[in-house]
Scaffold this motif. Structure first.
Motif, short mmCIF file in Angstrom:
data_model
loop_
_atom_site.label_atom_id
_atom_site.label_comp_id
_atom_site.label_asym_id
_atom_site.label_seq_id
_atom_site.Cartn_x
_atom_site.Cartn_y
_atom_site.Cartn_z
N ARG A 459 -4.59 1.86 0.21
CA ARG A 459 -3.20 1.83 -0.25
C ARG A 459 -2.98 2.98 -1.23
NH1 ARG A 459 -3.00 -4.10 -2.64
NH2 ARG A 459 -4.91 -3.24 -3.52
N TYR A 460 -1.71 3.33 -1.44
CA TYR A 460 -1.42 4.41 -2.39
C TYR A 460 -1.91 4.03 -3.79
CZ TYR A 460 1.09 7.83 -5.19
OH TYR A 460 1.40 8.83 -6.08
N THR A 461 -1.80 2.74 -4.13
CA THR A 461 -2.22 2.32 -5.48
C THR A 461 -3.73 2.46 -5.68
OG1 THR A 461 -2.30 0.05 -4.64
CG2 THR A 461 -0.30 0.73 -5.78
N ASP A 462 -4.51 2.53 -4.57
CA ASP A 462 -5.95 2.73 -4.71
C ASP A 462 -6.28 4.13 -5.22
OD1 ASP A 462 -6.33 0.19 -3.72
OD2 ASP A 462 -6.56 0.86 -1.65
N LEU A 463 -5.32 5.07 -5.12
CA LEU A 463 -5.56 6.45 -5.55
C LEU A 463 -5.11 6.69 -6.99
CD1 LEU A 463 -4.34 8.36 -2.35
CD2 LEU A 463 -6.69 7.78 -2.95
N THR A 464 -4.30 5.79 -7.55
CA THR A 464 -3.72 6.04 -8.87
C THR A 464 -4.66 5.56 -9.97
OG1 THR A 464 -2.56 3.93 -8.78
CG2 THR A 464 -1.38 5.87 -8.00
N PRO A 465 -4.69 6.24 -11.14
CA PRO A 465 -5.48 5.76 -12.28
C PRO A 465 -4.99 4.39 -12.73
CG PRO A 465 -4.81 8.04 -12.61
CD PRO A 465 -4.05 7.55 -11.41
N PRO A 466 -5.88 3.54 -13.22
CA PRO A 466 -5.47 2.17 -13.60
C PRO A 466 -4.39 2.13 -14.66
CG PRO A 466 -7.87 2.37 -13.51
CD PRO A 466 -7.32 3.77 -13.38
N GLN A 467 -4.39 3.12 -15.61
CA GLN A 467 -3.42 3.07 -16.71
C GLN A 467 -2.05 3.62 -16.32
OE1 GLN A 467 -6.10 4.89 -16.48
NE2 GLN A 467 -5.79 7.00 -17.13
N ASP A 468 -1.90 4.28 -15.15
CA ASP A 468 -0.63 4.85 -14.74
C ASP A 468 0.21 3.80 -14.02
OD1 ASP A 468 -1.67 7.11 -15.76
OD2 ASP A 468 -1.57 8.32 -13.94
#
Length: 779
Positions: A459-468
């Motif tokens: 998913r796209y959220t798998d690529l984003t840093p946790p704090q963003d």
């Protein structure tokens, strides 16, 4: 037509018989089911009340024991002034009550007698006694056998425990009645428990102390594990704050924090998912504990459960008991009987449907041939120019429109696919239901470092840093009918480094308005943002450098201009002092004032010369002096500011050897640190305002500590960097200059980050050689 004509005909013939059979089956099932569910509800209620009575019966002896000990101590039957007798009494109470893990008495004078069970010591029981003999505090630990015989004892002079600071003592003192604490995990036994405390009165309005009882409540979980509730039902107890304090599986109720301490698990994070689901719906309707008995049903992973929640046990024990079990534990057999009847109805319907299917096949044969031809053309396996099979007149006209639509769609898909795959910008299609990648191009693989196969499983959220903040969540598509996105964001490359992107997205919908997918374009702007950040940092550094140069020029000018008037003041004061001494009737106070003026003007001149030397980087002249004397002079200098800010300055110095350093620079460092502390406490409105200066010898150095009771220092600020400051109007140079002065005198200055009571600074000064004499310090 969307539905198969043959299937519709077969279903139509069999459906009426199937519905008739189901009506009979379900009417019988619903009647029997309701009777069994009423019985199940009564059973769950009985289990809950049994658990409540067991809990009260388990805890009631604690209240009697605590109040008995309090009355005996109050009437001096067991004297609190005789800790040995009191220890023996508490020991006897502990032995006869197995659910007690410890009993203790805390006196109003800070004395303490504590008897507890010990699983890891040299004996099964351990006592802790805090006594005062001739004003001297003594803390003693004693291990005893079951016969009260001493195995070993030792004294701990480092123990600082004070029972008067404990919550059970304060609440018993404030309420002047027996109190129960919230359940918690005992530190020594690592078991769940609760504390009861009763006050020991010394008079109408005085309190001689308080008696406390620690009770392990793990046996309540053992009791719950032995309950038989259907085949797989369970019961649990939840505190008023939502913590689970008893459950058949006791390992689920405890969790370990980062500092190693244990606490209860809240029902919202409980490890039993069925128990958590039982409370999930209730939490939205009302708070715990409930005011009346509540019965409800819920579903977990396709299985239906029934749950009964009872009101709190009592005002002292605001615990809620919940009992739940699968519905099939009570109505499983009737469900199996219903299933058998349904299968009979299905068999009848199938036989009837087969007969109808044979009839429908003849009618449906031309339609099926037309459907097969249309599917082959859609897949590219047949040509639209091939002759039509023999079919109905209505389908011939539909075929012409369908063929035109298929040709146009395949052309558009081919053109879009080439544009998507060969684009120089990263592109992707994202599912609005799950947020997963449906399609990606080569440019996106190049930016992220993942292959096409890897991205399609993410998913796209798998690529984003946790704090963003997360983009393209299903909730965003569901709440925004006209979803669009144009913003900057970050993702993590496969190797872990962040990549800055400009993200543009639109949501594609079908002809019914339902979302199909989001089309996203992404541009790598990492290098552009890095260049912008470097330019901003360079501009900030140039600005700070210009301020520093201006500061140096201003300081040098002021030092030069102030030196001459200070010299004139010193000379005039010296002349006036000479005249006053020659005069026969001059007052002693006048000579003392003139001497003070002369001394302070000479000291100011020395400060100016030291400042000029520091600015011009000249070597500072080191002398041997008494640090305690210098500190006293410095304290007098800042005392008016401290009085105005209601701050007390305390100097706690032992007998220190002489030090060798530049006296004026060290005085300036002390003044700066003390003034910073005064300003910090004044600005933060600290209730306790103290500045404490202490020192100790360390080999060739002495270490000086300046600490305050202010708000402390933000961990994110580097105070010793130039232009870093916590003051709204500060320039960020004071502590940087102080560190430079200390280092110029062969010492070190640092902030103690481990101190939490305010701010604590430490610096070192080199001790003077033994052969050098200490010159008398001037005021």
């Amino acid at each position: 037509m969307r539905n198969s004509l043959a299937a519709m005909l077969a279903i139509g013939l069999a459906g009426l018989q199937f519905v008739a059979v189901l009506a009979v089956v379900f009417s019988s099932y619903l009647t029997s089911q309701q009777v069994l569910l009423d019985h199940a509800r009564s059973l769950l209620s009985d289990v809950g009340h049994t658990t409540a009575e067991h809990s009260k019966g388990f805890l009631n002896p604690a209240q009697g024991a605590a109040e008995l000990a309090a009355r005996l101590a109050q009437h001096r039957v067991v004297s609190a002034e005789n800790p040995q007798m009191l220890e023996q009494f508490l020991f006897q109470q502990l032995r006869i009550t197995p659910q007690f893990s410890g009993l203790y008495f805390g006196g109003a004078d800070g004395s303490f007698v504590y008897v507890m069970r010990s699983n890891d010591g040299p004996a099964p029981f351990r006592s802790k006694l805090i006594t005062f003999e001739d004003g001297v505090r003594k803390v003693e630990f004693i291990w005893r056998t079951e016969n009260f015989a001493v195995v070993t004892r030792n004294v701990d002079p480092t123990d600082t425990f004070d029972p008067r600071s404990r919550p059970w003592y304060k609440r018993a003192n404030d309420q002047r009645s027996t109190i129960w604490t919230e359940p918690y995990i005992f530190f020594s036994s690592q078991q769940p428990g609760i504390t009861l405390a009763a006050p020991v009165r010394g008079g109408v309005s005085t309190l001689r102390g308080a008696v406390g009882v620690d009770i392990e409540i793990s046996s309540i979980s053992d009791f719950l594990s032995r309950l038989q509730i259907g085949e797989s039902g369970k019961a649990l107890i939840v505190n008023s704050n939502g913590d689970v304090i008893a459950h058949p599986d006791e390992s689920l109720i405890k969790t370990e924090s980062s500092d190693g301490t244990l606490s209860f698990v809240n029902i919202t994070q409980f490890g039993d998912p069925i128990a958590r689901e039982a409370f999930a719906e209730m939490g939205e309707k009302f708070d715990l504990p409930v005011s009346r008995e509540v019965y409800s049903e819920f579903t977990y992973r396709g299985a239906n459960y029934i749950v009964n929640v009872l009101p709190q046990i009592s005002e002292q024990l605001p615990w809620t008991i919940a009992v739940y079990a699968p519905r099939d534990d009570f109505i499983g057999e009737i469900r199996e009987n219903r299933t058998t009847n349904i299968w009979i109805a299905v068999a009848v319907a199938v036989v009837t449907g087969l007969i109808g299917l044979l009839l429908a096949n003849y009618i449906y044969r031309p339609v099926r041939a037309f459907a097969v031809r249309s599917a082959l053309i859609s897949q590219g396996e047949a040509s639209p120019t091939d002759p039509l099979p023999r079919t109905y007149r209505e389908l011939t006209h539909a075929n012409e429109a369908l063929m035109q639509e298929i040709v146009a769609r395949k052309k558009a898909e081919r053109e879009y696919g080439q544009t998507f795959d060969l684009s120089s910008r990263a592109m992707a299609q994202i599912s609005p239901d799950t947020g997963r990648f449906l399609k990606v191009n080569a440019k996106l693989c190049e930016i992220t470092g993942y292959t096409v196969h890897e991205l399609l499983s993410m998913r796209y959220t798998d690529l984003t840093p946790p704090q963003d903040p997360h983009l393209f969540l299903p909730s965003a598509f569901a709440t925004d009918d006209a979803f669009t996105s144009n913003r900057e964001a970050r993702i993590l490359h496969k190797d872990g480094h962040p990549v800055s992107l400009a993200v543009n997205a639109i949501l594609i919908r079908d002809h019914n308005g339902e979302p199909l997918h989001a089309v996203v374009t992404l541009d790598d702007i990492t290098q552009m943002k890095a260049r912008d950040s470097e330019i901003a940092r360079l501009n900030r550094d140039l600005s700070h450098l210009a301020r520093g140069n201006t500061m140096g020029q201003m300081a040098a000018g002021l030092a030069h201009e102030l030196n001459q008037p200070l010299s004139a003041i010193a000379q005039n004061a010296d002349t006036a002092l000479l005249i006053a001494e020659q005069a026969q009737n001059s007052a002693p106070e006048l000579r003392e004032i003139l001497s003070e003026i002369e001394g302070q003007s000479l000291r100011a001149g020395e400060i100016i010369r030291a400042l000029r030397g520091f600015i011009s980087k000249d070597g500072a002249q080191a002398t041997v002096f008494d640090f305690a004397e210098l500190l006293e002079q410095t304290r007098r200098l800042v005392q008016p500011e401290a009085v105005e800010a209601d701050v007390t300055i305390i100097a706690d110095l032992p007998n220190l050897p002489p030090v060798r350093a530049n006296r004026i620079q060290i005085a300036q460092v002390l003044v700066n640190l003390i003034r910073n502390a005064i300003e910090a406490m004044s600005g933060a409105h600290s209730p306790t305002r103290r500045v404490i200066i202490s020192a100790e010898g360390q080999d060739e150095f002495i270490q000086v500590t300046v600490e305050d009771t202010g708000p402390g220092i933000d961990p994110g600020i580097n105070l010793f960097s130039q232009f870093e400051t916590t003051k709204p109007a500060g320039m960020g140079l004071g502590l940087s200059i102080c560190r430079s002065m200390i280092e110029a005198n062969d010492g070190e200055l640092h902030l103690d980050r481990d101190y939490t009571g305010g701010a604590r600074f430490r610096f070192t000064l080199r001790r003077a050689p033994v052969a050098e004499a200490i010159a008398p310090a001037t005021a």
